[in-house]
Design a protein around this motif. Structure first.
Motif, PDB file in Angstrom:
ATOM      1  N   ARG A  63       0.786  -1.233   0.000  1.00  0.00           N
ATOM      2  CA  ARG A  63       0.000   0.000   0.000  1.00  0.00           C
ATOM      3  C   ARG A  63       0.822   1.290   0.000  1.00  0.00           C
ATOM      4  N   TYR A  64       2.096   1.232   0.376  1.00  0.00           N
ATOM      5  CA  TYR A  64       2.848   2.471   0.541  1.00  0.00           C
ATOM      6  C   TYR A  64       3.941   2.566  -0.513  1.00  0.00           C
ATOM      7  N   PRO A  65       3.796   3.487  -1.497  1.00  0.00           N
ATOM      8  CA  PRO A  65       4.791   3.577  -2.567  1.00  0.00           C
ATOM      9  C   PRO A  65       6.062   4.300  -2.113  1.00  0.00           C
ATOM     10  N   VAL A  66       7.203   3.763  -2.535  1.00  0.00           N
ATOM     11  CA  VAL A  66       8.495   4.354  -2.184  1.00  0.00           C
ATOM     12  C   VAL A  66       9.438   4.279  -3.378  1.00  0.00           C
ATOM     13  N   HIS A  67      10.489   5.112  -3.334  1.00  0.00           N
ATOM     14  CA  HIS A  67      11.658   4.947  -4.188  1.00  0.00           C
ATOM     15  C   HIS A  67      12.786   4.501  -3.262  1.00  0.00           C
ATOM     16  N   ALA A  68      13.470   3.422  -3.627  1.00  0.00           N
ATOM     17  CA  ALA A  68      14.463   2.865  -2.712  1.00  0.00           C
ATOM     18  C   ALA A  68      15.667   2.314  -3.466  1.00  0.00           C
ATOM     19  N   VAL A  69      16.765   2.179  -2.708  1.00  0.00           N
ATOM     20  CA  VAL A  69      18.019   1.610  -3.223  1.00  0.00           C
ATOM     21  C   VAL A  69      18.487   0.563  -2.228  1.00  0.00           C
ATOM     22  N   GLY A  70      18.970  -0.578  -2.728  1.00  0.00           N
ATOM     23  CA  GLY A  70      19.483  -1.618  -1.853  1.00  0.00           C
ATOM     24  C   GLY A  70      20.695  -1.173  -1.070  1.00  0.00           C
ATOM     25  N   ARG A  71      20.782  -1.617   0.173  1.00  0.00           N
ATOM     26  CA  ARG A  71      21.878  -1.226   1.058  1.00  0.00           C
ATOM     27  C   ARG A  71      23.242  -1.597   0.468  1.00  0.00           C
ATOM     28  N   MET A  72      23.327  -2.728  -0.241  1.00  0.00           N
ATOM     29  CA  MET A  72      24.626  -3.135  -0.771  1.00  0.00           C
ATOM     30  C   MET A  72      25.144  -2.156  -1.820  1.00  0.00           C
ATOM     31  N   ASN A  73      24.243  -1.503  -2.560  1.00  0.00           N
ATOM     32  CA  ASN A  73      24.664  -0.464  -3.493  1.00  0.00           C
ATOM     33  C   ASN A  73      25.238   0.739  -2.755  1.00  0.00           C
ATOM     34  N   LEU A  74      24.588   1.109  -1.657  1.00  0.00           N
ATOM     35  CA  LEU A  74      25.031   2.250  -0.868  1.00  0.00           C
ATOM     36  C   LEU A  74      26.388   1.977  -0.214  1.00  0.00           C
ATOM     37  N   ASP A  75      26.549   0.755   0.311  1.00  0.00           N
ATOM     38  CA  ASP A  75      27.822   0.388   0.935  1.00  0.00           C
ATOM     39  C   ASP A  75      28.960   0.413  -0.082  1.00  0.00           C
ATOM     40  N   ALA A  76      28.704  -0.116  -1.275  1.00  0.00           N
ATOM     41  CA  ALA A  76      29.746  -0.140  -2.306  1.00  0.00           C
ATOM     42  C   ALA A  76      30.139   1.277  -2.701  1.00  0.00           C
ATOM     43  N   ALA A  77      29.144   2.154  -2.836  1.00  0.00           N
ATOM     44  CA  ALA A  77      29.422   3.541  -3.214  1.00  0.00           C
ATOM     45  C   ALA A  77      30.225   4.263  -2.138  1.00  0.00           C
ATOM     46  N   HIS A 120      31.918   2.847   0.738  1.00  0.00           N
ATOM     47  CA  HIS A 120      33.085   2.224   1.344  1.00  0.00           C
ATOM     48  C   HIS A 120      34.107   1.695   0.344  1.00  0.00           C
ATOM     49  N   VAL A 121      33.715   1.532  -0.912  1.00  0.00           N
ATOM     50  CA  VAL A 121      34.661   1.055  -1.914  1.00  0.00           C
ATOM     51  C   VAL A 121      34.973   2.162  -2.929  1.00  0.00           C
ATOM     52  N   ALA A 122      33.925   2.778  -3.474  1.00  0.00           N
ATOM     53  CA  ALA A 122      34.159   3.898  -4.395  1.00  0.00           C
ATOM     54  C   ALA A 122      34.586   5.153  -3.653  1.00  0.00           C
ATOM     55  N   GLY A 123      34.295   5.230  -2.350  1.00  0.00           N
ATOM     56  CA  GLY A 123      34.733   6.370  -1.555  1.00  0.00           C
ATOM     57  C   GLY A 123      33.912   7.617  -1.755  1.00  0.00           C
ATOM     58  N   GLY A 124      32.641   7.458  -2.112  1.00  0.00           N
ATOM     59  CA  GLY A 124      31.780   8.601  -2.337  1.00  0.00           C
ATOM     60  C   GLY A 124      30.682   8.733  -1.297  1.00  0.00           C
ATOM     61  N   MET A 125      29.900   9.801  -1.415  1.00  0.00           N
ATOM     62  CA  MET A 125      28.718   9.970  -0.590  1.00  0.00           C
ATOM     63  C   MET A 125      27.515   9.530  -1.411  1.00  0.00           C
ATOM     64  N   PRO A 126      26.866   8.415  -1.032  1.00  0.00           N
ATOM     65  CA  PRO A 126      25.742   7.929  -1.825  1.00  0.00           C
ATOM     66  C   PRO A 126      24.539   8.857  -1.732  1.00  0.00           C
ATOM     67  N   TYR A 127      23.922   9.081  -2.872  1.00  0.00           N
ATOM     68  CA  TYR A 127      22.799  10.021  -2.981  1.00  0.00           C
ATOM     69  C   TYR A 127      21.687   9.289  -3.729  1.00  0.00           C
ATOM     70  N   VAL A 128      20.633   8.920  -3.002  1.00  0.00           N
ATOM     71  CA  VAL A 128      19.548   8.124  -3.594  1.00  0.00           C
ATOM     72  C   VAL A 128      18.709   8.993  -4.520  1.00  0.00           C
ATOM     73  N   ILE A 129      18.520   8.522  -5.751  1.00  0.00           N
ATOM     74  CA  ILE A 129      17.782   9.277  -6.761  1.00  0.00           C
ATOM     75  C   ILE A 129      16.423   8.644  -7.002  1.00  0.00           C
ATOM     76  N   ALA A 130      15.388   9.455  -6.856  1.00  0.00           N
ATOM     77  CA  ALA A 130      14.040   9.042  -7.240  1.00  0.00           C
ATOM     78  C   ALA A 130      13.934   9.216  -8.750  1.00  0.00           C
ATOM     79  N   ALA A 131      14.066   8.127  -9.479  1.00  0.00           N
ATOM     80  CA  ALA A 131      14.162   8.194 -10.945  1.00  0.00           C
ATOM     81  C   ALA A 131      12.780   8.359 -11.573  1.00  0.00           C
ATOM     82  N   ASP A 132      12.333   9.596 -11.582  1.00  0.00           N
ATOM     83  CA  ASP A 132      11.008   9.921 -12.111  1.00  0.00           C
ATOM     84  C   ASP A 132      11.059  11.364 -12.608  1.00  0.00           C
ATOM     85  N   PRO A 133      10.771  11.605 -13.883  1.00  0.00           N
ATOM     86  CA  PRO A 133      10.863  12.976 -14.411  1.00  0.00           C
ATOM     87  C   PRO A 133       9.858  13.933 -13.795  1.00  0.00           C
TER      88      PRO A 133
END
Length: 259
Positions: free
Chosen positions: A18-32, A34-47
């Motif tokens: 019932r509750y719509p969300v835009h989300a990103v898996g935690r493993m993507n955030l961790d890779a960004a 702790h490995v890529a060394g960036g600040m992860p920024y979740v994008i709601a991919a909707d124009p």
């Protein structure tokens, strides 16, 4: 210097039916982070919520994640069938022009699974709706049951072209990867160079020829165990280097630029 801002393309979900969300898996955030060394920024991919121009101003690089929804075949000139599965046209409307704009500008992009397919389609390529239905091809989908460890386990080899970007990046011509996808490249888009294949011939690693910056994608999910996997880590590290150069105002750098 601040960490580069890494835009992570999100997917649409409905929580508790019932509750719509835009989300990103935690493993993507961790890779960004702790490995890529960036600040992860979740994008709601909707124009309806964001624009490509705004995203490129805010972010220093983009990770195009996997997702259950597939790229709509309308975007590559084919009719949808039941085999094509579910779609997310809003995500298509952001990611496809974003890929083309980043390739042109040299802004770093890294495609994972669906993101691999998006980069191919954005450059004019097409997709098979279901790899396992093709003669001589294997089932590349994830096991329907089991733990995450079992579903993301390494399941087949990928062989890279001699002397190509991925061979030089990984330091070896053959690696083991997981596999959790149904679709795959049918015809490569303009400037898409396929550098890695599974044993059954399925395309697994691509780059955009002539792109001034980092523009690589893989069909598997390197975000799983990215900090410790010898295949995943160099991929995210190289992406992070490119994003740091962009954030520092040094402009585009290729995939193998040193820090």
């Amino acid at each position: 210097m601040r960490r580069p801002i890494l835009g992570i393309i999100g997917n649409q979900y409905v929580i508790e039916d019932r509750y719509p969300v835009h989300a990103v898996g935690r493993m993507n955030l961790d890779a960004a982070a702790h490995v890529a060394g960036g600040m992860p920024y979740v994008i709601a991919a909707d124009p309806a919520l964001v624009s490509v121009e705004e995203l490129m101003e805010v972010c220093d690089g983009f990770i195009l994640t996997g997702g259950r929804a597939n790229v709509h075949p309308d975007t590559y000139g084919e009719l949808p069938t039941e085999a094509h599965g579910a779609f997310d046209p809003a995500r298509d409307a952001i990611t496809l022009p974003l890929v083309r704009a980043c390739v042109e500008a040299g802004q770093p992009i890294l495609g994972l699974c669906r993101g691999f397919q998006e980069i191919n389609v954005a450059m004019g390529g097409t997709l098979y709706p279901e790899i396992r239905d093709l003669p001589g091809r294997d089932n590349h989908r994830m096991p329907p049951d089991g733990t995450l460890e079992e579903q993301f386990a390494l399941r087949h080899a990928v062989t890279f072209d001699e002397g190509g970007v991925f061979h030089r990046l990984m330091g070896t011509r053959q690696v083991m990867t997981n596999t959790l996808h149904g679709q795959g490249i049918k015809t490569p888009g303009a400037r898409i160079v396929i550098e890695g294949h599974a044993p059954d011939g399925t395309a697994e690693a691509i780059h955009v020829s002539g792109a001034p910056g980092f523009a690589l994608a893989v069909q598997w999910h390197p975000e799983w165990n990215a900090a410790h996997d010898p295949v995943s880590r160099p991929l995210f590290e190289a992406f992070g280097i490119a994003a740091r150069h962009w954030a520092a105002g040094h402009g585009p750098v290729p995939a193998l630029k040193s820090a």
